[in-house]
Design a protein around this motif. Structure first.
Motif, PDB file in Angstrom:
ATOM      1  N   ARG A  67      55.360  12.168   0.395  1.00 20.59           N
ATOM      2  CA  ARG A  67      54.022  12.721   0.125  1.00 20.59           C
ATOM      3  C   ARG A  67      52.919  11.734   0.512  1.00 20.59           C
ATOM      4  O   ARG A  67      51.739  12.023   0.336  1.00 20.59           O
ATOM      5  CB  ARG A  67      53.898  13.090  -1.361  1.00 20.59           C
ATOM      6  N   LEU A  68      53.285  10.567   1.018  1.00 20.49           N
ATOM      7  CA  LEU A  68      52.321   9.554   1.465  1.00 20.49           C
ATOM      8  C   LEU A  68      51.378   9.164   0.334  1.00 20.49           C
ATOM      9  O   LEU A  68      50.158   9.137   0.491  1.00 20.49           O
ATOM     10  CB  LEU A  68      51.531  10.060   2.692  1.00 20.49           C
ATOM     11  N   ALA A  69      51.981   8.862  -0.801  1.00 15.82           N
ATOM     12  CA  ALA A  69      51.188   8.513  -1.989  1.00 15.82           C
ATOM     13  C   ALA A  69      51.561   7.119  -2.503  1.00 15.82           C
ATOM     14  O   ALA A  69      51.518   6.865  -3.706  1.00 15.82           O
ATOM     15  CB  ALA A  69      51.403   9.561  -3.070  1.00 15.82           C
ATOM     16  N   GLY A  70      51.958   6.241  -1.605  1.00 14.60           N
ATOM     17  CA  GLY A  70      52.224   4.860  -2.005  1.00 14.60           C
ATOM     18  C   GLY A  70      53.691   4.465  -2.033  1.00 14.60           C
ATOM     19  O   GLY A  70      54.012   3.298  -2.251  1.00 14.60           O
ATOM     20  N   GLY A  71      54.578   5.422  -1.811  1.00 13.38           N
ATOM     21  CA  GLY A  71      56.008   5.133  -1.885  1.00 13.38           C
ATOM     22  C   GLY A  71      56.456   4.088  -0.870  1.00 13.38           C
ATOM     23  O   GLY A  71      57.174   3.145  -1.214  1.00 13.38           O
ATOM     24  N   GLN A  72      56.007   4.269   0.363  1.00 14.81           N
ATOM     25  CA  GLN A  72      56.414   3.359   1.449  1.00 14.81           C
ATOM     26  C   GLN A  72      56.159   1.894   1.049  1.00 14.81           C
ATOM     27  O   GLN A  72      57.035   1.039   1.194  1.00 14.81           O
ATOM     28  CB  GLN A  72      55.597   3.694   2.706  1.00 14.81           C
ATOM     29  N   GLN A  73      54.958   1.644   0.518  1.00 19.56           N
ATOM     30  CA  GLN A  73      54.584   0.282   0.129  1.00 19.56           C
ATOM     31  C   GLN A  73      55.435  -0.205  -1.046  1.00 19.56           C
ATOM     32  O   GLN A  73      55.844  -1.371  -1.084  1.00 19.56           O
ATOM     33  CB  GLN A  73      53.094   0.243  -0.246  1.00 19.56           C
ATOM     34  N   GLU A  83      47.052  16.728   3.901  1.00 21.98           N
ATOM     35  CA  GLU A  83      46.585  15.347   3.871  1.00 21.98           C
ATOM     36  C   GLU A  83      46.961  14.739   2.513  1.00 21.98           C
ATOM     37  O   GLU A  83      46.909  15.433   1.486  1.00 21.98           O
ATOM     38  CB  GLU A  83      45.062  15.281   4.071  1.00 21.98           C
ATOM     39  N   PRO A  84      47.341  13.453   2.492  1.00 23.70           N
ATOM     40  CA  PRO A  84      47.721  12.814   1.219  1.00 23.70           C
ATOM     41  C   PRO A  84      46.596  12.912   0.197  1.00 23.70           C
ATOM     42  O   PRO A  84      45.429  12.815   0.564  1.00 23.70           O
ATOM     43  CB  PRO A  84      47.949  11.359   1.607  1.00 23.70           C
TER      44      PRO A  84
END
Ligand SMILES: O=P(O)(O)OC[C@H]1O[C@H](OP(=O)(O)OP(=O)(O)O)[C@H](O)[C@@H]1O
Ligand SMILES: O=C(O)c1cc(=O)[nH]c(=O)[nH]1
Length: 186
Positions: A157-163, A184-185
């Motif tokens: 969902r591009l809400a900070g998970g990757q980081q 869009e996130p």
């Protein structure tokens, strides 16, 4: 390795799992859309497609891990689909499940399945929002003695998970992001 039909899975994700409305997420945040991925991971065609996509990604990454698994319940049908397809291809890949809490009786285990300390594993997940649930699975797997080599999910969902994974030295790979669905996130 059978080719993964990404467009077919994308179409199923849109028709079976994507819902608009007012939702509260696992992280406590509010959202105007929700990916009800159990409708996808328990769909016969989608389950095969998810397994093909994740096996293709793992194959591209290098030697297969010893096992795949993740946090109940989201990860469980994904794990089952991957090992079923792996079995049809004669691949030596096992599965495991991580309970949200260790079992209160019997073996008392939180990590269930035919895995042994020292084995290399990939954590699987359906949706990544904050990454908190998959990171709990990482913690439990590592506490059990497994070597987590990566995280693989259906959609970010591009809400900070990757980081959040990068901060733990882990790479998150997903088959899609919400942008693939014109979202869009938030
Ligand atoms: O990245 P996060 O912020 O952790 O959010 C994503 C998590 O939320 C959902 O699980 P949920 O907590 O609803 O539990 P369930 O799988 O048991 O239904 C989903 O299956 C992911 O595990
Ligand atoms: O963040 C969550 O809890 C979440 C988001 C989503 O789209 N789908 C889901 O199952 N959980």
């Amino acid at each position: 390795m059978n080719e993964f039909d990404s467009d077919a899975l994308k179409q199923l994700l849109r028709s079976e799992a994507l819902k608009f409305g007012d939702f509260t997420l696992a992280s406590g945040k509010k959202a105007s859309y929700y990916l009800d991925c159990r409708n996808l991971t328990l769909h016969p065609k989608a389950a095969n497609l998810i397994a093909a996509g994740m096996l293709q990604q793992m194959d591209a990454n290098g030697p297969l891990p010893d096992a795949v698994g993740g946090m109940a319940i989201g990860a469980d049908p994904i794990t089952a689909a991957i090992i079923t397809v792996a079995g049809r291809r004669d691949l030596p890949l096992r599965g495991f499940m991580v309970r949200k809490e260790p079992k209160g009786h019997g073996t008392g285990r939180q990590v269930e399945g035919p895995v042994q300390p020292g084995q290399r594993v990939v954590i699987v997940e359906d949706v990544i929002t904050s990454g908190g649930s998959a990171l709990k699975a990482v913690d439990a797997a590592q506490a059990f003695g497994l070597e987590v080599i990566g995280v693989l999910a259906i959609i970010d969902r591009l809400a900070g998970g990757q980081q959040a994974f990068a901060d733990r030295g882990l790479k998150l790979q997903t088959l899609y992001t919400v942008r693939d669905f014109g979202i869009e996130p938030q």
